[in-house]
Every structure is written in C-alpha cells, then in structure tokens.
Design an enzyme around this catalytic site. Structure first.
Site, PDB file in Angstrom:
ATOM      1  N   ARG A  30       1.628   5.287  -5.565  1.00 17.10           N
ATOM      2  CA  ARG A  30       0.712   4.371  -6.245  1.00 17.10           C
ATOM      3  C   ARG A  30       1.423   3.053  -6.515  1.00 17.10           C
ATOM      4  O   ARG A  30       2.618   3.019  -6.844  1.00 17.10           O
ATOM      5  CB  ARG A  30       0.226   4.965  -7.571  1.00 17.10           C
ATOM      6  CG  ARG A  30      -0.744   6.139  -7.417  1.00 17.10           C
ATOM      7  CD  ARG A  30      -2.069   5.692  -6.832  1.00 17.10           C
ATOM      8  NE  ARG A  30      -3.060   6.753  -6.805  1.00 17.10           N
ATOM      9  CZ  ARG A  30      -3.275   7.569  -5.783  1.00 17.10           C
ATOM     10  NH1 ARG A  30      -2.520   7.465  -4.688  1.00 17.10           N
ATOM     11  NH2 ARG A  30      -4.235   8.486  -5.837  1.00 17.10           N
ATOM     12  N   GLU A  48      -5.532  -3.417  -5.679  1.00 10.78           N
ATOM     13  CA  GLU A  48      -6.009  -3.177  -4.323  1.00 10.78           C
ATOM     14  C   GLU A  48      -7.485  -3.554  -4.260  1.00 10.78           C
ATOM     15  O   GLU A  48      -8.260  -3.077  -5.077  1.00 10.78           O
ATOM     16  CB  GLU A  48      -5.824  -1.708  -3.925  1.00 10.78           C
ATOM     17  CG  GLU A  48      -4.373  -1.301  -3.811  1.00 10.78           C
ATOM     18  CD  GLU A  48      -4.178   0.168  -3.443  1.00 10.78           C
ATOM     19  OE1 GLU A  48      -5.195   0.910  -3.341  1.00 10.78           O
ATOM     20  OE2 GLU A  48      -3.026   0.589  -3.275  1.00 10.78           O
ATOM     21  N   HIS A  70      -3.486   1.188   2.001  1.00 11.22           N
ATOM     22  CA  HIS A  70      -3.713   2.479   1.352  1.00 11.22           C
ATOM     23  C   HIS A  70      -4.545   3.409   2.248  1.00 11.22           C
ATOM     24  O   HIS A  70      -5.505   4.058   1.800  1.00 11.22           O
ATOM     25  CB  HIS A  70      -4.416   2.291   0.005  1.00 11.22           C
ATOM     26  CG  HIS A  70      -4.218   3.452  -0.944  1.00 11.22           C
ATOM     27  ND1 HIS A  70      -4.368   3.350  -2.308  1.00 11.22           N
ATOM     28  CD2 HIS A  70      -3.883   4.746  -0.720  1.00 11.22           C
ATOM     29  CE1 HIS A  70      -4.140   4.521  -2.881  1.00 11.22           C
ATOM     30  NE2 HIS A  70      -3.847   5.398  -1.922  1.00 11.22           N
TER      31      HIS A  70
END
Length: 359
Positions: free
Chosen positions: A272, A301, A320
């Site tokens: 993360r 993000e 991601h």
C-alpha cells in the site's frame, strides 16, 4: 476424506496459490464459526459483487442450504441485509448497522485498511478476506519492477524504444540479482511468494520481518519481528514492502529507513502507498541515496500529474494492477466457495481477520 480434514494448506495448494504460501498458515487464520440452527434451515447469503451465472451457481452448490441473493446496488444491499446471515463483497459502516443477523462477512479484497469501519470492528460477526489469494501474480509484478530497474529497461531501453533509438546503457551500469540480498517487510502471501521465487530462481539471500510469529521457511535466511527492521535495512541490496497498512506501518518507510539503505540498493512497494513517506522517497531518489525504486502502489491513487514522483528518472510506477490476471477470479471464487462449504458445515473459516490488528 472427512470434511474437517481439508486443511487450509491443502486447499490453497489445490487452488494454485503454491505450497510455499500455504505452509505459512497461522492458527489465527482459521477460526471456528459460531452457528446454531436446524439442519434444514436456509443460510441467507447476500452478494453485492458482479458475478456470472456460473459463479452464482458455484456459490449455491458449494454448501448446504445456501440461499443466495444478489444485490446490484448499495441501496439493494441495505434493503435485504437485515435478514442476511452472510455477506460476500463489500460493506460500509452505515450498512453494518442494519445487519442484525450477520454472522460472517467475506471481504472481496485482501487489504482491510478501508474496510474495517468502527461499526464492523464492534460488530460480533467474523470477517474474512482474500489474503494470499492474489500473491502469486503480485509477486511476479514485484520481480518485474525490480528487473526493469536492474537491467535498465526503465532508465534506458523503454525511453529509447519510444524514440525509435537503438541505445546502449552508456550512462548507467546494469546490475544483476544473483547472490544478492533482499529484505522483505511482511511475510504473508506476497512476501513469501516473492522470497521463494527470488531465492530459488536468483539464488538471492532472503532476510525478513513479520508481525506474526511464524515458522521460518527454508528459503529465508533470517526472520524476525518488526523491531529488527533498522538492523536489516543496511544489509540488503533490495528492500521490499509487502506488509498491510495499519496504524503501526503507516509511513514506515521514511527518511530514516532510506538513509540506512545502501546507495546501490533498490526499494520495491507492492503493498500500500500509505506505508511510504513519498517525499522522503523522492528526496532519496533525486539525491541518489538509493539507486532506484519500483512502485505498484502510491498515495493518492491515481497519482496526480503534478506529483514529484513523476520527476524521478530512476523510478518505475505501475497503476496498482499487480494482482490482475485471468486466474485472479478463479482463485477468488475458489476461496469464497471453500469458505461457503466450511460455513455451511460448521467448519473453521479460512483467512479470518483480526479486527483489532487490522489484518
């Protein structure tokens, strides 16, 4: 084979999460559900994820007396959750307040930092997640990020390709991984899968830390609790973040950590973005305190175009997507179906989350 003899290890092996990940199962991952009902009473299950007809049938047929209802929206979920015994998918705090009969919630992802609302933590239901399910694919991205840096793809080859230039890596020296040392923070599914592949595939020495007591795998040279981090950092050629985001790990990788790394070392993050002090990382990269970094996760993000991370030449970022692959859904459905089978038979569930610890 008796139903209760199907272990977490055997199950994860059959769903292709590999024996390395499965062998690290901790007792806290498996918890006996508390249920009492007549044998023929239906189990009311609500799912608010998009599933194919085949996947719906897979869940229905996985256990005994499963009554599955699909909720196409949050409003639809709220209307039917009062009677639900099981929820598959996602839950917010307001919806949890209405879940009077909820006994088990299966989260559709692995990370819990945006899932464990105050209401869910206080609710007596059990919570399970997808930990380890996506680990084989994510570990491939971790290694790809690392190789793109050590072999100059990020710094030279890809920019040259875009310009249609046949360019040698004259201004940087290419590196190898053979016999080098990697330090991994977090030896859950992602950490252990990456460690196993780098040790056996690249002959890398593996050092690691993890908050959970666990047996040291044979492919790991040293495994310690998180307090060993600052002793480990100066020893490694690659430092990798694979820990969950919790209060204890928020911005764990800060200026102090980067200052202790070798100038020739690389940093990889596939857990993360919140684990990293990104300003400190930018500074370390631009001042060449470390050689490079590969990130599949950032904060926020998506990363704004104005963010200084984009100005670091020795950095590679992926959006991601490290867990994406066709096999992802197959493994996910296999875990959900197995937990449905276990729940309907009164057997221990897999991947039970410790609500207090956040993972």
């Amino acid at each position: 084979m008796a139903e209760d003899s199907i272990s977490r290890r055997n199950f994860l092996t059959t769903m292709a999460v590999t024996t390395a990940s499965a062998s690290l199962a901790e007792p806290s991952d498996v918890v006996q559900p508390t249920r009492s009902r007549a044998a023929n009473m239906p189990i009311k299950v609500v799912c608010n994820e998009k599933l194919s007809e085949a996947e719906v049938n897979q869940i229905k047929s996985a256990g005994k007396n499963i009554e599955l209802q699909m909720a196409a929206s949050q409003d639809a979920l709220k209307k039917c959750i009062a009677e639900a015994e099981v929820v598959l998918g996602r839950l917010d705090g307001d919806t949890v307040k209405l879940a009077k009969n909820l006994k088990w919630f299966q989260n559709w992802g692995a990370g819990m930092e945006n899932v464990l609302s105050k209401e869910l933590i206080e609710h007596p239901c059990q919570v399970t997640n997808m930990q380890r399910t996506f680990a084989p694919v994510i570990s491939e991205t971790a290694i790809a990020l690392l190789l793109s840096l050590t072999r100059g793809l990020t710094q030279v080859s890809i920019p040259a390709f875009q310009k249609k230039e046949y360019k040698e890596a004259d201004d940087i020296s290419l590196d190898d991984l053979y016999g080098k040392t990697i330090g991994i923070v977090g030896m859950g599914g992602i950490g252990s899968e990456t460690a196993r592949r780098l040790h056996y595939g690249f002959n890398m020495k593996v050092l690691a830390t993890d908050a959970k007591p666990m047996p040291k795998p044979e492919f790991v040279a040293e495994l310690h609790d998180p307090s060993w981090l600052m002793e480990m950092v100066p020893q490694v050629d690659v430092l990798m973040s694979a820990a969950p985001l919790t209060k204890e790990t928020k911005q764990l990788f800060d200026s102090e950590v980067f200052s202790k790394m070798k100038p020739s070392a690389y940093f990889i993050n596939v857990s993360r973005g919140g684990l990293v002090d990104q300003d400190a990382l930018v500074k370390a990269l631009k001042e060449k305190k470390i050689r490079g970094a590969g990130l599949d996760v950032v904060s926020p993000e998506p990363l704004p175009a104005s963010h200084p991370l984009w100005t670091c030449p020795n950095l590679v970022i992926t959006p991601h997507n490290s867990g994406e692959a066709p096999i992802r859904q197959v493994r996910l459905m296999a875990l959900v179906s197995e937990n449905i089978r276990r729940y309907s038979n009164g057997l221990p569930l897999l991947n039970v989350v410790d609500k207090a610890k956040g993972y």
